[in-house]
Design a protein around this motif. Structure first.
Motif, PDB file in Angstrom:
ATOM      1  N   LEU A  59      43.538  45.980  34.372  1.00 35.06           N
ATOM      2  CA  LEU A  59      42.213  46.587  34.413  1.00 35.06           C
ATOM      3  C   LEU A  59      41.726  46.919  33.010  1.00 35.06           C
ATOM      4  O   LEU A  59      40.571  46.671  32.666  1.00 35.06           O
ATOM      5  CB  LEU A  59      42.242  47.868  35.262  1.00 35.06           C
ATOM      6  CG  LEU A  59      41.999  47.685  36.752  1.00 35.06           C
ATOM      7  CD1 LEU A  59      43.085  46.914  37.426  1.00 35.06           C
ATOM      8  CD2 LEU A  59      41.777  49.003  37.407  1.00 35.06           C
ATOM      9  N   ARG A  60      42.619  47.454  32.210  1.00 35.72           N
ATOM     10  CA  ARG A  60      42.258  47.820  30.835  1.00 35.72           C
ATOM     11  C   ARG A  60      41.797  46.588  30.053  1.00 35.72           C
ATOM     12  O   ARG A  60      40.839  46.643  29.294  1.00 35.72           O
ATOM     13  CB  ARG A  60      43.463  48.470  30.166  1.00 35.72           C
ATOM     14  CG  ARG A  60      43.120  49.350  29.006  1.00 35.72           C
ATOM     15  CD  ARG A  60      44.372  50.011  28.446  1.00 35.72           C
ATOM     16  NE  ARG A  60      44.941  50.998  29.341  1.00 35.72           N
ATOM     17  CZ  ARG A  60      44.668  52.289  29.318  1.00 35.72           C
ATOM     18  NH1 ARG A  60      43.805  52.749  28.435  1.00 35.72           N
ATOM     19  NH2 ARG A  60      45.252  53.123  30.136  1.00 35.72           N
ATOM     20  N   ARG A  61      42.491  45.483  30.234  1.00 37.27           N
ATOM     21  CA  ARG A  61      42.168  44.240  29.536  1.00 37.27           C
ATOM     22  C   ARG A  61      40.744  43.774  29.850  1.00 37.27           C
ATOM     23  O   ARG A  61      40.052  43.234  28.993  1.00 37.27           O
ATOM     24  CB  ARG A  61      43.190  43.169  29.942  1.00 37.27           C
ATOM     25  CG  ARG A  61      43.251  41.981  29.076  1.00 37.27           C
ATOM     26  CD  ARG A  61      44.399  41.015  29.396  1.00 37.27           C
ATOM     27  NE  ARG A  61      45.100  41.172  30.643  1.00 37.27           N
ATOM     28  CZ  ARG A  61      46.313  41.729  30.785  1.00 37.27           C
ATOM     29  NH1 ARG A  61      46.948  42.203  29.744  1.00 37.27           N
ATOM     30  NH2 ARG A  61      46.891  41.821  31.959  1.00 37.27           N
ATOM     31  N   LEU A  62      40.307  43.989  31.089  1.00 37.86           N
ATOM     32  CA  LEU A  62      38.968  43.564  31.495  1.00 37.86           C
ATOM     33  C   LEU A  62      37.932  44.681  31.342  1.00 37.86           C
ATOM     34  O   LEU A  62      36.768  44.496  31.704  1.00 37.86           O
ATOM     35  CB  LEU A  62      38.986  43.081  32.951  1.00 37.86           C
ATOM     36  CG  LEU A  62      39.799  41.812  33.206  1.00 37.86           C
ATOM     37  CD1 LEU A  62      39.849  41.499  34.690  1.00 37.86           C
ATOM     38  CD2 LEU A  62      39.215  40.631  32.435  1.00 37.86           C
ATOM     39  N   THR A  85      44.701  48.779  44.933  1.00 37.96           N
ATOM     40  CA  THR A  85      43.989  47.552  45.285  1.00 37.96           C
ATOM     41  C   THR A  85      43.227  47.082  44.056  1.00 37.96           C
ATOM     42  O   THR A  85      42.353  47.785  43.542  1.00 37.96           O
ATOM     43  CB  THR A  85      43.022  47.788  46.458  1.00 37.96           C
ATOM     44  OG1 THR A  85      43.763  48.308  47.554  1.00 37.96           O
ATOM     45  CG2 THR A  85      42.348  46.498  46.868  1.00 37.96           C
ATOM     46  N   ARG A  86      43.586  45.906  43.589  1.00 35.74           N
ATOM     47  CA  ARG A  86      42.976  45.395  42.371  1.00 35.74           C
ATOM     48  C   ARG A  86      41.569  44.883  42.648  1.00 35.74           C
ATOM     49  O   ARG A  86      41.314  44.270  43.679  1.00 35.74           O
ATOM     50  CB  ARG A  86      43.833  44.281  41.784  1.00 35.74           C
ATOM     51  CG  ARG A  86      45.191  44.812  41.356  1.00 35.74           C
ATOM     52  CD  ARG A  86      46.038  43.792  40.705  1.00 35.74           C
ATOM     53  NE  ARG A  86      46.436  42.790  41.683  1.00 35.74           N
ATOM     54  CZ  ARG A  86      47.087  41.688  41.381  1.00 35.74           C
ATOM     55  NH1 ARG A  86      47.387  41.433  40.152  1.00 35.74           N
ATOM     56  NH2 ARG A  86      47.421  40.843  42.311  1.00 35.74           N
ATOM     57  N   VAL A  91      41.679  39.680  40.197  1.00 34.13           N
ATOM     58  CA  VAL A  91      42.232  38.578  40.992  1.00 34.13           C
ATOM     59  C   VAL A  91      41.686  37.251  40.481  1.00 34.13           C
ATOM     60  O   VAL A  91      42.434  36.283  40.284  1.00 34.13           O
ATOM     61  CB  VAL A  91      41.917  38.785  42.492  1.00 34.13           C
ATOM     62  CG1 VAL A  91      42.365  37.584  43.308  1.00 34.13           C
ATOM     63  CG2 VAL A  91      42.559  40.062  43.009  1.00 34.13           C
ATOM     64  N   GLU A  92      40.379  37.190  40.221  1.00 31.84           N
ATOM     65  CA  GLU A  92      39.761  35.953  39.722  1.00 31.84           C
ATOM     66  C   GLU A  92      40.303  35.583  38.348  1.00 31.84           C
ATOM     67  O   GLU A  92      40.553  34.401  38.069  1.00 31.84           O
ATOM     68  CB  GLU A  92      38.245  36.117  39.670  1.00 31.84           C
ATOM     69  CG  GLU A  92      37.606  36.155  41.045  1.00 31.84           C
ATOM     70  CD  GLU A  92      36.136  36.546  41.010  1.00 31.84           C
ATOM     71  OE1 GLU A  92      35.586  36.794  39.901  1.00 31.84           O
ATOM     72  OE2 GLU A  92      35.540  36.620  42.097  1.00 31.84           O
ATOM     73  N   GLN A  93      40.489  36.560  37.468  1.00 25.88           N
ATOM     74  CA  GLN A  93      41.029  36.299  36.132  1.00 25.88           C
ATOM     75  C   GLN A  93      42.447  35.740  36.220  1.00 25.88           C
ATOM     76  O   GLN A  93      42.797  34.808  35.494  1.00 25.88           O
ATOM     77  CB  GLN A  93      41.020  37.588  35.300  1.00 25.88           C
ATOM     78  CG  GLN A  93      41.495  37.417  33.885  1.00 25.88           C
ATOM     79  CD  GLN A  93      40.541  36.583  33.053  1.00 25.88           C
ATOM     80  OE1 GLN A  93      39.354  36.500  33.336  1.00 25.88           O
ATOM     81  NE2 GLN A  93      41.069  35.939  32.037  1.00 25.88           N
ATOM     82  N   GLU A  94      43.270  36.278  37.119  1.00 29.87           N
ATOM     83  CA  GLU A  94      44.629  35.765  37.289  1.00 29.87           C
ATOM     84  C   GLU A  94      44.617  34.334  37.817  1.00 29.87           C
ATOM     85  O   GLU A  94      45.401  33.500  37.373  1.00 29.87           O
ATOM     86  CB  GLU A  94      45.414  36.666  38.227  1.00 29.87           C
ATOM     87  CG  GLU A  94      45.800  37.973  37.614  1.00 29.87           C
ATOM     88  CD  GLU A  94      46.555  38.869  38.568  1.00 29.87           C
ATOM     89  OE1 GLU A  94      46.710  38.516  39.757  1.00 29.87           O
ATOM     90  OE2 GLU A  94      46.990  39.935  38.118  1.00 29.87           O
ATOM     91  N   GLN A  95      43.740  34.055  38.780  1.00 28.72           N
ATOM     92  CA  GLN A  95      43.646  32.698  39.322  1.00 28.72           C
ATOM     93  C   GLN A  95      43.213  31.717  38.241  1.00 28.72           C
ATOM     94  O   GLN A  95      43.741  30.610  38.145  1.00 28.72           O
ATOM     95  CB  GLN A  95      42.672  32.669  40.503  1.00 28.72           C
ATOM     96  CG  GLN A  95      43.200  33.380  41.716  1.00 28.72           C
ATOM     97  CD  GLN A  95      42.158  33.536  42.816  1.00 28.72           C
ATOM     98  OE1 GLN A  95      40.968  33.341  42.602  1.00 28.72           O
ATOM     99  NE2 GLN A  95      42.619  33.919  44.006  1.00 28.72           N
TER     100      GLN A  95
END
Length: 108
Positions: A59-62, A85-86, A91-95
């Motif tokens: 979260l901090r990164r984004l 719950t993220r 989730v989109e960044q990880e994908q």
């Protein structure tokens, strides 16, 4: 050993989750909150025997803020299970990162 606590991160698709090992205190002694100023989750006991700050670097990164309504916890089988719950952005960044890693692995 009994009474030693640590944080373990597990990342199912939409949750950040961390169960420490068996806990020596009942559920009503624990408190899990969000520190909005420092953007950490805080786990503490009312008897002041345990205190831990948990950072969510995703979260901090984004640049996203922790939301109290995304945080939940339960005490089960002498284990404190903390779930967050993220947000969809994480989730989109990880994908996206996984797709890019797969593309570069195929090129090798």
């Amino acid at each position: 050993p009994r009474g030693v606590l640590f944080f373990l991160r597990k990342d199912p698709r939409k949750l950040s989750r961390g169960p420490p090992p068996p806990l020596p205190y009942p559920a009503d002694v624990y408190s899990v909150t969000v520190d909005h100023d420092k953007q950490d989750m805080v786990v503490r006991t009312s008897n002041k025997k345990y205190y831990k700050r948990i950072d969510l670097p995703d979260l901090r990164r984004l640049g996203l803020k922790l939301q109290e309504n995304s945080l939940s916890w339960k005490h089960q089988h002498n284990t404190l299970i903390i779930s967050y719950t993220r947000p969809q952005e994480v989730v989109e960044q990880e994908q996206k990162a996984l797709r890019e890693a797969e593309k570069s692995a195929i090129k090798m």
